[in-house]
Design an enzyme around this catalytic site. Structure first.
Site, short mmCIF file in Angstrom:
data_model
loop_
_atom_site.label_atom_id
_atom_site.label_comp_id
_atom_site.label_asym_id
_atom_site.label_seq_id
_atom_site.Cartn_x
_atom_site.Cartn_y
_atom_site.Cartn_z
CG LEU A 133 -3.08 -7.66 0.08
CD1 LEU A 133 -1.66 -7.44 0.58
CD2 LEU A 133 -3.89 -8.42 1.13
N GLY A 134 -5.53 -4.32 -2.03
CA GLY A 134 -6.03 -2.96 -2.22
C GLY A 134 -5.96 -2.57 -3.68
CE LYS A 135 -8.24 -3.07 -9.99
NZ LYS A 135 -8.92 -4.18 -10.69
CB THR A 161 -1.49 -3.50 -2.73
OG1 THR A 161 -1.13 -2.13 -2.89
CG2 THR A 161 -0.49 -4.18 -1.83
CE LYS A 213 3.01 0.31 -2.71
NZ LYS A 213 3.54 1.40 -1.87
CG ASP A 235 0.97 9.29 3.48
OD1 ASP A 235 0.26 10.08 4.14
OD2 ASP A 235 0.49 8.46 2.69
#
Length: 464
Positions: free
Chosen positions: A16-18, A24, A39, A139
């Site tokens: 999903l994300g890096k 993730t 995560k 955040d």
């Protein structure tokens, strides 16, 4: 990476994300067959212990939370592989897109949707900030807010994600200053390592400004650190513009202090947002000995015993003298009628003496404490170690009006209206006009209520 099994429990579906040192993943729980989000934080050459500290704090925080708008904590793992070692946080998967993705795809939000979204997110923040100790996200931004199941005119289910920057009150005193957040959405105090519940309100205000302008706060001009967005939001009701300005006040003292207050003030008239300019700032009179404490959690006013004036001493002396003379006066030849009259006068002077003594003791020793927190308003008197609450405490939600009454004899009183109850500060506590004006201004700013001023004929003697 797809199909890889982690910790013999989770099958990776996709990335999903890096970013450097972390990633993730979307995975499937082999036991429940449910999709989960993992995560991962890797121990590599660029690893910093502060990263692990924040990662573990996120896991511990999520483990203690239970809210429909926050992904649920499922597992925390240490994964040892031949070529790497990592820590993994497993959460429930939320199907949806972030606000950032929605805007990039051309979606727009009407004013009613913006307000609905604000209320849903404020409800989540109220839950977080009411934890013990309070949980501060630190955040809040468009990419950390997910929308799911939009229907009709509703924005759908709202989720607040990514607690990687989270701070709780206990962690705040660790001695190390950690600046976390995203530029443009970080409140000014966060640059100094300080975070309070109002810091999350600033991030939410910046997020909503992004929704109504299509620009991130850092892309908008600033004046005295204030985000200049009103010229790009002329389609909005002035109420909402003023409210967003209040949410993003760079000064912590002037910003909305709690999610609860922000929620309640969202639908108020702009006049209710009492913005005090520097040239009209009301300060505590130099001769005043009132103690006022104000922060994001509560406001408290402590009024010490007032000075005794000579008229009270004169009344006390007269009452004592009259009582003594009546008790020792008279003789056996006085008639029954005269005796009855004397007894009546003794009772009357005794009552007067008792009233004057109580008033004198109150003036010399009575301390009054008015406190308003997130839950209630309390009005406590303390006299020689005895405490009583009158009027009784009542929910803060009931507070609806601040009023300064001026009587034709130049006597001033301030009334806090809460439901059907009135809490009074004024002459009875020995307060001057300037003290009443100062206290009313402080309460007005903290509560988000305007001050009503009334000129009244005569004087109502209300003794609390």
């Amino acid at each position: 990476m797809t199909g890889k099994i982690l910790a013999e429990s989770y099958e990776v579906q996709r990335i999903l994300g890096k970013q450097t040192g972390r990633q993730t993943l979307l995975a499937r729980d082999l036991q429940t067959q449910e999709l989960v989000v993992i995560k991962q934080l890797f121990l590599g050459s660029d690893f910093e212990w502060q990263d692990l500290k924040l990662f573990e704090r996120e896991a511990e925080t999520l483990k203690a939370l239970s809210h429909p708008g926050i992904p649920r904590h499922l597992d925390y793992l240490e994964i040892d592989e031949p070529d790497s070692k990592s820590f993994a946080l497993v959460q429930t998967y939320v199907e949806g897109r972030t606000l950032e993705e929605h805007l990039r795809c051309g979606r727009t939000f009407s004013e009613s949707e913006v307000k609905e979204l604000a209320k849903l997110l404020l409800a989540i923040l109220m839950y977080l900030h009411e934890q013990n100790p309070p949980v501060i996200h630190r955040d809040i931004k468009p990419s950390n807010i997910l929308l799911h199941s939009r229907s009709g005119h509703s924005v759908g289910q709202v989720y607040l994600v990514d607690f990687g920057s989270v701070q709780n009150q206990a962690a705040k005193f660790g001695g190390t200053i950690t600046v976390v957040g995203t530029y443009g959405y970080m409140a000014p105090e966060q640059f100094g390592g300080r975070s309070v519940p109002a810091s999350d309100l600033y991030g939410l205000g910046g997020t909503l400004i992004y929704l109504v302008t299509g620009l991130h706060p850092m892309e908008l001009s600033q004046q005295d650190l204030k985000i200049q967005f009103a010229d790009r939001a002329k389609h909005l009701n002035p109420n909402l513009i003023h409210w967003l300005e209040w949410m993003t006040e760079p000064s912590l003292e002037k910003r909305l202090s709690s999610a609860d207050k922000a929620f309640r003030s969202l639908d108020e008239n702009p006049c209710a947002i009492n913005k005090i300019k520097k040239n009209s700032l009301v300060v505590q009179p130099p001769e005043s000995d009132i103690k006022l404490t104000k922060n994001s959690e509560f406001i408290e006013i402590i009024i010490p015993p007032k000075e005794v004036d000579f008229s009270l001493i004169a009344w006390f002396s007269a009452a004592v003298a009259a009582n003594i003379l009546l008790r020792i006066g008279g003789s056996n030849y006085l008639s029954v009628i005269n005796n009855l009259l004397r007894n009546s006068l003794i009772m009357l002077s005794g009552s007067l003496l008792a009233a004057v003594v109580v008033t004198l003791l109150s003036a010399l020793f009575r301390e009054l404490r008015v406190r308003i927190d997130r839950h209630q308003i309390s009005y406590t008197s303390n006299l020689l170690g005895l405490k009583w609450n009158y009027p009784r405490s009542i929910s803060r939600q009931e507070i609806c009006q601040l009023e300064i009454r001026q009587y034709n004899s130049n006597i001033y009183q301030m009334l806090i209206q809460a439901g059907k109850q009135k809490y009074q500060l004024g002459e009875n506590q020995g307060l001057s006009e300037s003290e009443i004006t100062w206290l009313a201004t402080e309460l007005s700013q903290w509560l988000g209520l305007k001050i009503k001023k009334t000129l009244t004929e005569g004087k109502n003697n209300i003794w609390f």
